[in-house]
Design a protein around this motif. Structure first.
Motif, mmCIF file in Angstrom:
data_model
loop_
_atom_site.group_PDB
_atom_site.id
_atom_site.type_symbol
_atom_site.label_atom_id
_atom_site.label_comp_id
_atom_site.label_asym_id
_atom_site.label_seq_id
_atom_site.Cartn_x
_atom_site.Cartn_y
_atom_site.Cartn_z
ATOM 1 N N ALA A 25 -21.660 23.023 36.659
ATOM 2 C CA ALA A 25 -20.862 22.534 35.567
ATOM 3 C C ALA A 25 -21.688 22.457 34.187
ATOM 4 O O ALA A 25 -20.867 22.473 33.303
ATOM 5 C CB ALA A 25 -20.893 21.041 36.084
ATOM 6 N N LEU A 26 -22.881 22.275 34.030
ATOM 7 C CA LEU A 26 -23.754 22.226 32.823
ATOM 8 C C LEU A 26 -23.428 23.463 31.904
ATOM 9 O O LEU A 26 -23.101 23.459 31.004
ATOM 10 C CB LEU A 26 -25.201 21.778 33.434
ATOM 11 N N PRO A 27 -23.810 24.632 32.536
ATOM 12 C CA PRO A 27 -23.618 25.713 31.713
ATOM 13 C C PRO A 27 -22.107 25.849 31.269
ATOM 14 O O PRO A 27 -21.868 26.395 30.026
ATOM 15 C CB PRO A 27 -24.227 26.874 32.391
ATOM 16 N N VAL A 28 -21.022 25.573 32.065
ATOM 17 C CA VAL A 28 -20.006 25.876 31.746
ATOM 18 C C VAL A 28 -19.328 24.761 30.667
ATOM 19 O O VAL A 28 -18.640 25.432 29.884
ATOM 20 C CB VAL A 28 -18.943 25.723 33.128
ATOM 21 N N CYS A 29 -19.944 23.750 30.954
ATOM 22 C CA CYS A 29 -19.462 22.646 29.828
ATOM 23 C C CYS A 29 -20.215 23.066 28.551
ATOM 24 O O CYS A 29 -19.314 22.945 27.562
ATOM 25 C CB CYS A 29 -19.714 21.311 30.198
ATOM 26 N N VAL A 30 -21.384 23.295 28.629
ATOM 27 C CA VAL A 30 -21.957 23.934 27.356
ATOM 28 C C VAL A 30 -21.279 25.282 26.648
ATOM 29 O O VAL A 30 -20.946 25.215 25.440
ATOM 30 C CB VAL A 30 -23.605 24.200 27.224
ATOM 31 N N LEU A 31 -20.945 25.971 27.495
ATOM 32 C CA LEU A 31 -20.038 27.225 27.022
ATOM 33 C C LEU A 31 -18.879 26.763 26.567
ATOM 34 O O LEU A 31 -18.672 27.277 25.326
ATOM 35 C CB LEU A 31 -19.905 28.262 28.076
ATOM 36 N N VAL A 33 -18.216 23.830 24.850
ATOM 37 C CA VAL A 33 -18.253 23.320 23.439
ATOM 38 C C VAL A 33 -18.746 24.043 22.405
ATOM 39 O O VAL A 33 -18.401 24.207 21.685
ATOM 40 C CB VAL A 33 -19.558 22.119 23.821
ATOM 41 N N VAL A 34 -19.474 25.152 22.959
ATOM 42 C CA VAL A 34 -20.026 26.105 21.868
ATOM 43 C C VAL A 34 -18.912 27.009 21.562
ATOM 44 O O VAL A 34 -18.830 27.392 20.277
ATOM 45 C CB VAL A 34 -21.254 26.910 22.445
ATOM 46 N N GLN A 35 -18.217 27.457 22.501
ATOM 47 C CA GLN A 35 -17.071 28.388 22.029
ATOM 48 C C GLN A 35 -15.867 27.684 21.478
ATOM 49 O O GLN A 35 -14.983 28.190 21.069
ATOM 50 C CB GLN A 35 -16.517 29.395 23.262
ATOM 51 N N ASP A 36 -15.906 26.407 21.668
ATOM 52 C CA ASP A 36 -14.657 25.381 21.186
ATOM 53 C C ASP A 36 -13.312 25.950 21.973
ATOM 54 O O ASP A 36 -12.290 26.028 21.513
ATOM 55 C CB ASP A 36 -14.485 25.616 19.770
ATOM 56 N N VAL A 37 -13.791 25.901 23.215
ATOM 57 C CA VAL A 37 -12.653 26.350 24.288
ATOM 58 C C VAL A 37 -12.474 25.070 25.241
ATOM 59 O O VAL A 37 -13.250 24.852 25.875
ATOM 60 C CB VAL A 37 -12.703 27.478 25.214
ATOM 61 N N VAL A 38 -11.368 24.295 25.120
ATOM 62 C CA VAL A 38 -10.995 22.937 25.873
ATOM 63 C C VAL A 38 -10.849 23.460 27.159
ATOM 64 O O VAL A 38 -11.238 22.519 27.960
ATOM 65 C CB VAL A 38 -10.090 22.359 25.072
ATOM 66 N N TRP A 39 -10.136 24.618 27.543
ATOM 67 C CA TRP A 39 -9.851 24.829 28.894
ATOM 68 C C TRP A 39 -11.317 25.241 29.840
ATOM 69 O O TRP A 39 -11.348 24.782 30.891
ATOM 70 C CB TRP A 39 -9.059 25.671 29.280
ATOM 71 N N LEU A 43 -12.797 22.784 32.743
ATOM 72 C CA LEU A 43 -13.266 23.224 34.083
ATOM 73 C C LEU A 43 -14.418 22.873 34.282
ATOM 74 O O LEU A 43 -14.985 22.625 35.587
ATOM 75 C CB LEU A 43 -13.254 25.060 33.813
ATOM 76 N N GLY A 44 -15.418 22.958 33.378
ATOM 77 C CA GLY A 44 -16.640 22.257 33.850
ATOM 78 C C GLY A 44 -16.825 20.899 33.965
ATOM 79 O O GLY A 44 -17.583 20.380 34.985
ATOM 80 N N ALA A 45 -15.617 20.012 33.426
ATOM 81 C CA ALA A 45 -15.653 18.748 33.890
ATOM 82 C C ALA A 45 -15.270 18.499 35.443
ATOM 83 O O ALA A 45 -15.636 17.789 35.913
ATOM 84 C CB ALA A 45 -14.796 18.010 33.034
ATOM 85 N N TRP A 46 -14.321 19.512 35.652
ATOM 86 C CA TRP A 46 -13.692 19.348 37.038
ATOM 87 C C TRP A 46 -14.701 19.859 38.168
ATOM 88 O O TRP A 46 -14.884 19.266 39.304
ATOM 89 C CB TRP A 46 -12.304 20.246 37.071
ATOM 90 N N LEU A 47 -15.515 20.700 37.649
ATOM 91 C CA LEU A 47 -16.628 21.112 38.837
ATOM 92 C C LEU A 47 -17.561 19.805 39.036
ATOM 93 O O LEU A 47 -17.791 19.456 39.970
ATOM 94 C CB LEU A 47 -17.617 22.158 37.988
ATOM 95 N N LEU A 48 -17.795 19.072 37.798
ATOM 96 C CA LEU A 48 -18.820 17.788 38.075
ATOM 97 C C LEU A 48 -18.049 16.858 38.827
ATOM 98 O O LEU A 48 -18.809 16.189 39.570
ATOM 99 C CB LEU A 48 -19.094 17.347 36.490
#
Length: 60
Positions: A25-31, A33-39, A43-48
């Motif tokens: 979840a951590l790298p997916v959330c960071v990705l 935020v960095v890419q400014d892609v909400v979905w 996805l990272g939030a749902w993994l968490l």
């Protein structure tokens, strides 16, 4: 604690799955935020959320 405090293989697998989901979840959330892609952030939030639910529901 019960009489037998050792963890079964199923307990170890569920713990490993929960930690893997949280670690993914951590790298997916960071990705997201960095890419400014909400979905991707979602996805990272749902993994968490899944990792937390596994920890809460499956308590050996």
């Amino acid at each position: 604690m019960g009489r037998n405090s050792s963890r079964t293989p199923a307990d170890i697998r569920m713990r490993r799955m929960s930690l893997s989901l949280a670690a993914a979840a951590l790298p997916v959330c960071v990705l997201g935020v960095v890419q400014d892609v909400v979905w991707v952030l979602g996805l990272g939030a749902w993994l968490l959320v899944a990792a937390i639910l596994i920890e809460l529901v499956y308590r050996p």
